[in-house]
Design an enzyme around this catalytic site. Structure first.
Site, PDB file in Angstrom:
ATOM      1  N   THR A 127       0.825  -1.209   0.000  1.00  0.00           N
ATOM      2  CA  THR A 127       0.000   0.000   0.000  1.00  0.00           C
ATOM      3  C   THR A 127       0.861   1.262   0.000  1.00  0.00           C
ATOM      4  OG1 THR A 127      -1.506   1.284   1.392  1.00  0.00           O
ATOM      5  CG2 THR A 127      -0.127  -0.290   2.534  1.00  0.00           C
ATOM      6  N   ASP A 128       0.296   2.355  -0.478  1.00  0.00           N
ATOM      7  CA  ASP A 128       1.022   3.637  -0.442  1.00  0.00           C
ATOM      8  C   ASP A 128       1.201   4.124   0.999  1.00  0.00           C
ATOM      9  OD1 ASP A 128      -1.628   4.377   0.094  1.00  0.00           O
ATOM     10  OD2 ASP A 128      -1.709   5.946  -1.434  1.00  0.00           O
ATOM     11  N   GLU A 129       0.427   3.542   1.943  1.00  0.00           N
ATOM     12  CA  GLU A 129       0.528   4.013   3.337  1.00  0.00           C
ATOM     13  C   GLU A 129       1.897   3.744   3.943  1.00  0.00           C
ATOM     14  OE1 GLU A 129      -2.686   3.501   6.023  1.00  0.00           O
ATOM     15  OE2 GLU A 129      -4.182   3.709   4.445  1.00  0.00           O
ATOM     16  N   TYR A 155      -1.315  -0.456  11.301  1.00  0.00           N
ATOM     17  CA  TYR A 155      -1.589  -1.095  10.003  1.00  0.00           C
ATOM     18  C   TYR A 155      -0.443  -0.854   9.027  1.00  0.00           C
ATOM     19  CZ  TYR A 155      -3.243  -1.389   5.188  1.00  0.00           C
ATOM     20  OH  TYR A 155      -3.330  -1.653   3.835  1.00  0.00           O
ATOM     21  N   LYS A 159       2.327  -3.444   7.276  1.00  0.00           N
ATOM     22  CA  LYS A 159       2.480  -3.634   5.825  1.00  0.00           C
ATOM     23  C   LYS A 159       3.928  -3.335   5.408  1.00  0.00           C
ATOM     24  CE  LYS A 159      -0.330  -4.455   3.124  1.00  0.00           C
ATOM     25  NZ  LYS A 159      -0.821  -5.761   2.609  1.00  0.00           N
TER      26      LYS A 159
HETATM   27  P1  NAD Z   1     -10.263  -6.561   2.840  1.00  0.00           P
HETATM   28  O1  NAD Z   1     -10.177  -6.287   4.286  1.00  0.00           O
HETATM   29  O2  NAD Z   1     -11.499  -6.201   2.085  1.00  0.00           O
HETATM   30  O3  NAD Z   1     -10.011  -8.115   2.582  1.00  0.00           O
HETATM   31  C1  NAD Z   1      -9.020  -8.845   3.256  1.00  0.00           C
HETATM   32  C2  NAD Z   1      -9.280 -10.333   3.019  1.00  0.00           C
HETATM   33  O4  NAD Z   1      -8.211 -11.061   3.642  1.00  0.00           O
HETATM   34  C3  NAD Z   1     -10.582 -10.833   3.628  1.00  0.00           C
HETATM   35  O5  NAD Z   1     -11.253 -11.682   2.722  1.00  0.00           O
HETATM   36  C4  NAD Z   1     -10.124 -11.618   4.857  1.00  0.00           C
HETATM   37  O6  NAD Z   1     -10.992 -12.689   5.200  1.00  0.00           O
HETATM   38  C5  NAD Z   1      -8.766 -12.129   4.400  1.00  0.00           C
HETATM   39  N1  NAD Z   1      -7.862 -12.423   5.520  1.00  0.00           N
HETATM   40  C6  NAD Z   1      -7.593 -11.629   6.578  1.00  0.00           C
HETATM   41  N2  NAD Z   1      -6.741 -12.265   7.409  1.00  0.00           N
HETATM   42  C7  NAD Z   1      -6.460 -13.465   6.837  1.00  0.00           C
HETATM   43  C8  NAD Z   1      -5.633 -14.555   7.200  1.00  0.00           C
HETATM   44  N3  NAD Z   1      -4.937 -14.550   8.345  1.00  0.00           N
HETATM   45  N4  NAD Z   1      -5.566 -15.633   6.378  1.00  0.00           N
HETATM   46  C9  NAD Z   1      -6.286 -15.654   5.228  1.00  0.00           C
HETATM   47  N5  NAD Z   1      -7.108 -14.662   4.847  1.00  0.00           N
HETATM   48  C10 NAD Z   1      -7.181 -13.573   5.633  1.00  0.00           C
HETATM   49  O7  NAD Z   1      -8.985  -5.852   2.201  1.00  0.00           O
HETATM   50  P2  NAD Z   1      -8.791  -5.139   0.779  1.00  0.00           P
HETATM   51  O8  NAD Z   1      -9.206  -3.733   0.889  1.00  0.00           O
HETATM   52  O9  NAD Z   1      -9.341  -6.010  -0.285  1.00  0.00           O
HETATM   53  O10 NAD Z   1      -7.205  -5.145   0.693  1.00  0.00           O
HETATM   54  C11 NAD Z   1      -6.512  -6.248   0.125  1.00  0.00           C
HETATM   55  C12 NAD Z   1      -5.021  -5.985   0.154  1.00  0.00           C
HETATM   56  O11 NAD Z   1      -4.731  -4.787  -0.556  1.00  0.00           O
HETATM   57  C13 NAD Z   1      -4.463  -5.767   1.561  1.00  0.00           C
HETATM   58  O12 NAD Z   1      -3.214  -6.406   1.634  1.00  0.00           O
HETATM   59  C14 NAD Z   1      -4.325  -4.261   1.688  1.00  0.00           C
HETATM   60  O13 NAD Z   1      -3.283  -3.934   2.564  1.00  0.00           O
HETATM   61  C15 NAD Z   1      -4.000  -3.878   0.258  1.00  0.00           C
HETATM   62  N6  NAD Z   1      -4.391  -2.532  -0.165  1.00  0.00           N
HETATM   63  C16 NAD Z   1      -5.680  -2.086  -0.007  1.00  0.00           C
HETATM   64  C17 NAD Z   1      -6.039  -0.829  -0.485  1.00  0.00           C
HETATM   65  C18 NAD Z   1      -7.459  -0.315  -0.342  1.00  0.00           C
HETATM   66  O14 NAD Z   1      -7.713   0.834  -0.682  1.00  0.00           O
HETATM   67  N7  NAD Z   1      -8.417  -1.112   0.101  1.00  0.00           N
HETATM   68  C19 NAD Z   1      -5.100  -0.024  -1.120  1.00  0.00           C
HETATM   69  C20 NAD Z   1      -3.781  -0.503  -1.265  1.00  0.00           C
HETATM   70  C21 NAD Z   1      -3.456  -1.768  -0.798  1.00  0.00           C
HETATM   71  O1  TDX Z   2     -15.775   7.198   8.992  1.00  0.00           O
HETATM   72  C1  TDX Z   2     -14.769   7.631   8.414  1.00  0.00           C
HETATM   73  N1  TDX Z   2     -14.577   8.992   8.329  1.00  0.00           N
HETATM   74  C2  TDX Z   2     -13.491   9.555   7.740  1.00  0.00           C
HETATM   75  O2  TDX Z   2     -13.366  10.789   7.703  1.00  0.00           O
HETATM   76  C3  TDX Z   2     -13.773   6.772   7.808  1.00  0.00           C
HETATM   77  C4  TDX Z   2     -13.924   5.281   7.872  1.00  0.00           C
HETATM   78  C5  TDX Z   2     -12.679   7.366   7.211  1.00  0.00           C
HETATM   79  N2  TDX Z   2     -12.520   8.707   7.192  1.00  0.00           N
HETATM   80  C6  TDX Z   2     -11.334   9.284   6.538  1.00  0.00           C
HETATM   81  C7  TDX Z   2     -10.012   8.727   7.006  1.00  0.00           C
HETATM   82  C8  TDX Z   2      -9.144   8.814   5.773  1.00  0.00           C
HETATM   83  O3  TDX Z   2      -8.562  10.100   5.685  1.00  0.00           O
HETATM   84  O4  TDX Z   2     -11.410   8.950   5.153  1.00  0.00           O
HETATM   85  C9  TDX Z   2     -10.123   8.638   4.606  1.00  0.00           C
HETATM   86  C10 TDX Z   2     -10.152   7.235   4.046  1.00  0.00           C
HETATM   87  O5  TDX Z   2     -10.270   6.345   5.138  1.00  0.00           O
HETATM   88  P1  TDX Z   2     -10.312   4.752   4.940  1.00  0.00           P
HETATM   89  O6  TDX Z   2     -11.380   4.415   3.968  1.00  0.00           O
HETATM   90  O7  TDX Z   2     -10.322   4.122   6.282  1.00  0.00           O
HETATM   91  O8  TDX Z   2      -8.931   4.493   4.161  1.00  0.00           O
HETATM   92  P2  TDX Z   2      -7.399   4.810   4.535  1.00  0.00           P
HETATM   93  O9  TDX Z   2      -7.204   4.998   5.983  1.00  0.00           O
HETATM   94  O10 TDX Z   2      -6.959   5.923   3.623  1.00  0.00           O
HETATM   95  O11 TDX Z   2      -6.711   3.423   4.111  1.00  0.00           O
HETATM   96  C11 TDX Z   2      -7.088   2.777   2.867  1.00  0.00           C
HETATM   97  O12 TDX Z   2      -6.153   3.015   1.857  1.00  0.00           O
HETATM   98  C12 TDX Z   2      -4.924   2.337   1.925  1.00  0.00           C
HETATM   99  C13 TDX Z   2      -7.318   1.269   3.042  1.00  0.00           C
HETATM  100  O13 TDX Z   2      -8.261   1.048   4.064  1.00  0.00           O
HETATM  101  C14 TDX Z   2      -6.030   0.564   3.307  1.00  0.00           C
HETATM  102  O14 TDX Z   2      -6.247  -0.836   3.395  1.00  0.00           O
HETATM  103  C15 TDX Z   2      -5.091   0.860   2.176  1.00  0.00           C
HETATM  104  O15 TDX Z   2      -3.848   0.286   2.410  1.00  0.00           O
END
Ligand code: NAD
Ligand code: TDX
Length: 343
Positions: A127-129, A155, A159
């Site tokens: 992730t970019d985080e 988190y 990562k």
């Molecule tokens: P999500 O939380 O929607 O899904 C995570 C999945 O992983 C779920 O199906 C969960 O059951 C499974 N999981 C969790 N722990 C596990 C374990 N111990 N063994 C097997 N399965 C397990 O997450 P997402 O938003 O789809 O993110 C997927 C990946 O992408 C993550 O690695 C996250 O860090 C990365 N990522 C997410 C974003 C975003 O914006 N959502 C952006 C950049 C990177």
């Molecule tokens: O209720 C809320 N109110 C609010 O203001 C929530 C849930 C979030 N926020 C803000 C926090 C952040 O600035 O919105 C922004 C986005 O929040 P999230 O959706 O929780 O995402 P973020 O914290 O940016 O992280 C996401 O992007 C990188 C994903 O959840 C991560 O898994 C990914 O790695």
């Protein structure tokens, strides 16, 4: 040529979208989804592909070494794409431990299996985080692959730790790895604890829209299909040992996203409630995707104005999917996170 790919975390948001993309684009590939089905994993998401003969679902924890090794012995995968993670920053602030277990130790188990049984490619979805944040008053700054790691939350620290371990397995053991670091995704099957789906679901239920702090934090939003296409390119054509940043130069303030969702759904902005800020809240994320563009030809295809409309329509058309989620254990999470949080 046919390939066998293990996709971990495929019952979650991005993993499921990736599975749909791969099964459609490569009809000769076998996709094995390994998922623990935590609160964030949803088997109903995978229903459209459950009967596909090229797809197999296995309920398994990536930390379960014996189970993971047995699966590798059975399936002999060519590629592993590791999406499985605890992914919500707010939950990592509440309880960091499971983030360290799954995101770091789980990654280690998956890579050990790759070493033991052989693999053509291990891909880590990062992730970019991991880069921390950028100041709001320096719009000229972007994260490149050379930006130092500088994490803020448990988190992102977990990562980043996993990324370091992946690079160590490459250098020490010669494991053929790649890493992608993507910006915030949005689209179908996004769990309604994250900003965009939470705001859509809350708007539709005429509930308050909790904006952290002043809502001025900036995120760089990418439609989930574009992320999936980037990973597809990296696992096939990316160079071993390399990191690829993925993002579409689409920076938006949280408050503007929330107002846009209100407008699209015809709901009043008076639903917006400013609440206590997230601890350690990152100000701005912004990806420089030059490397993946020049090396692999990747460019985002879905513009935000189209992607957000498609996403809102998906939540309107698939109410049963998110209503089932928010009616269960999620209620307790919501109460812990939002009730009495108001400023
Ligand atoms: P999500 O939380 O929607 O899904 C995570 C999945 O992983 C779920 O199906 C969960 O059951 C499974 N999981 C969790 N722990 C596990 C374990 N111990 N063994 C097997 N399965 C397990 O997450 P997402 O938003 O789809 O993110 C997927 C990946 O992408 C993550 O690695 C996250 O860090 C990365 N990522 C997410 C974003 C975003 O914006 N959502 C952006 C950049 C990177
Ligand atoms: O209720 C809320 N109110 C609010 O203001 C929530 C849930 C979030 N926020 C803000 C926090 C952040 O600035 O919105 C922004 C986005 O929040 P999230 O959706 O929780 O995402 P973020 O914290 O940016 O992280 C996401 O992007 C990188 C994903 O959840 C991560 O898994 C990914 O790695």
């Amino acid at each position: 040529m046919s390939k066998r790919i293990i996709v971990t975390g495929g019952a979650g948001f991005i993993g499921s979208n990736f599975i749909f993309h791969m099964l459609k684009k490569y009809p000769s590939y076998r996709i094995i989804c390994l998922d623990k089905l935590t609160y964030a994993g949803n088997l109903s998401t995978l229903e459209p592909v459950m009967n596909n003969p090229n797809f197999r679902f296995v309920k398994l924890d990536i930390c379960d070494r014996k189970g993971v090794y047995a699966l590798f012995e059975e399936e002999h995968p060519d590629i592993v794409v590791n999406f499985a993670a605890e992914s919500h920053v707010d939950r990592s602030i509440e309880n960091p431990e499971v983030f360290l277990q799954t995101n770091i130790l789980g990654t280690q188990v998956m890579m050990d299996a790759c070493r033991k049984y052989g693999i053509k490619r291990y891909h880590q979805v990062s992730t970019d985080e991991v880069y921390g944040d950028l100041p709001l008053d320096r719009p000229d700054l972007f994260f490149t692959e050379k930006t130092p790691i500088h994490t803020s939350s448990p988190y992102s620290a977990s990562k980043a730790s996993a990324d370091l371990l992946v690079l160590a397995y490459h250098r020490t053991f010669g494991l053929p790895v790649t890493i992608s670091r993507c910006s915030n995704n949005y689209g179908p099957y996004h769990f309604p604890e994250k900003l965009i789906p939470l705001m859509i679901a809350s708007c539709l239920n005429d509930k308050p829209l909790p904006v952290y702090g002043k809502g001025e934090n900036v995120r760089d939003w990418l439609y989930v299909e574009d992320h999936c296409k980037a990973i597809d390119l990296i696992i096939h054509n990316g160079r071993e040992g390399e990191i690829y940043n993925v993002g579409g130069h689409n920076e938006m303030r949280n408050i503007d996203i929330v107002k846009l969702i209100c407008k699209e759904l015809g709901k009043p902005e008076s639903l917006i409630t400013y609440v206590t800020d997230r601890k350690g809240h990152d100000m701005r994320y912004a990806i420089d995707p030059t490397k993946i563009h020049t090396e692999l030809g990747w460019l985002p295809e879905t513009k935000f104005e189209d992607g957000i409309k498609k996403t809102i329509k998906w939540y309107l058309d698939n109410r049963e999917w998110w209503e089932a989620i928010i009616s269960g254990e999620y209620q307790n999470y919501y109460k812990r996170m939002y009730i009495k949080r108001d400023k």
